[in-house]
Design an enzyme around this catalytic site. Sequence first.
Site, PDB file in Angstrom:
ATOM      1  N   HIS A   1       6.522  23.160 -14.651  1.00 54.82           N
ATOM      2  CA  HIS A   1       7.491  22.389 -15.423  1.00 54.82           C
ATOM      3  C   HIS A   1       7.374  22.704 -16.907  1.00 54.82           C
ATOM      4  O   HIS A   1       6.279  22.895 -17.428  1.00 54.82           O
ATOM      5  CB  HIS A   1       7.270  20.888 -15.222  1.00 54.82           C
ATOM      6  CG  HIS A   1       7.850  20.344 -13.960  1.00 54.82           C
ATOM      7  ND1 HIS A   1       9.167  20.486 -13.621  1.00 54.82           N
ATOM      8  CD2 HIS A   1       7.279  19.620 -12.958  1.00 54.82           C
ATOM      9  CE1 HIS A   1       9.397  19.877 -12.469  1.00 54.82           C
ATOM     10  NE2 HIS A   1       8.266  19.351 -12.038  1.00 54.82           N
TER      11      HIS A   1
ATOM     12  N   CYS B   1      11.943  26.335 -16.347  1.00 55.89           N
ATOM     13  CA  CYS B   1      13.361  26.077 -16.644  1.00 55.89           C
ATOM     14  C   CYS B   1      13.669  26.302 -18.126  1.00 55.89           C
ATOM     15  O   CYS B   1      12.815  26.108 -18.985  1.00 55.89           O
ATOM     16  CB  CYS B   1      13.720  24.644 -16.285  1.00 55.89           C
ATOM     17  SG  CYS B   1      13.592  24.322 -14.516  1.00 55.89           S
TER      18      CYS B   1
ATOM     19  N   ARG C   1      16.326  30.108 -15.817  1.00 58.58           N
ATOM     20  CA  ARG C   1      14.883  30.294 -15.788  1.00 58.58           C
ATOM     21  C   ARG C   1      14.449  31.221 -16.908  1.00 58.58           C
ATOM     22  O   ARG C   1      15.097  32.223 -17.195  1.00 58.58           O
ATOM     23  CB  ARG C   1      14.419  30.894 -14.455  1.00 58.58           C
ATOM     24  CG  ARG C   1      14.658  30.016 -13.249  1.00 58.58           C
ATOM     25  CD  ARG C   1      13.840  28.726 -13.282  1.00 58.58           C
ATOM     26  NE  ARG C   1      14.159  27.887 -12.137  1.00 58.58           N
ATOM     27  CZ  ARG C   1      15.090  26.936 -12.152  1.00 58.58           C
ATOM     28  NH1 ARG C   1      15.802  26.703 -13.228  1.00 58.58           N
ATOM     29  NH2 ARG C   1      15.297  26.206 -11.075  1.00 58.58           N
TER      30      ARG C   1
END
Length: 171
Positions: free
Chosen positions: A75, A149, A158
């Site tokens: 993340h 991300c 991405r």
Amino acid sequence: SPEQSAGDRRRSATARAPEPDWSQAYAILTIPRLHLRVPVAEGVSKSGVLNKGYVGHYPGTQQPGQAGNFALAGHRNTHGEPFRYINRLAPKDTVRVETRSATYTYAVDRTLPRTAAHDRSVIRPVPRSTVRPAYGYDERGYYLTLTTCTPEYTSKYRLVVWGKLVSMRPR
């Protein structure tokens, strides 16, 4: 860190990492430039791995130190945001992966600032993006791929950072 603005430090302080269950981790990822040390678990599911504060290993990609591509996801925002600052990595920065048997050191050499969220070619054994102009590699090797991300606070695209294995030290 001195590179962080006050706003970055406040956001990082409020984005507390979940406490991963270390029994699920099989490796430790260390990125000295980012002052990052985070457990690696198998899989990239949000509920089972990423939302628990781990960096996840893409199933079907190689393990550290093996020929091919050792690909990881993390993340960028929330859930400990281990890959929040991977956009700051530069060529020759090191990334270490420690397992029970060895420590593998990779050197960053390429960054793909943006590709489609569904561009799985970046985690193939010879990683290469489908965007134009093409980014990635043309020959077999020992690769590390980090994905997250982008832009921040979205999952539209991405960001990809690639590195090559430069050393292996048995433990």
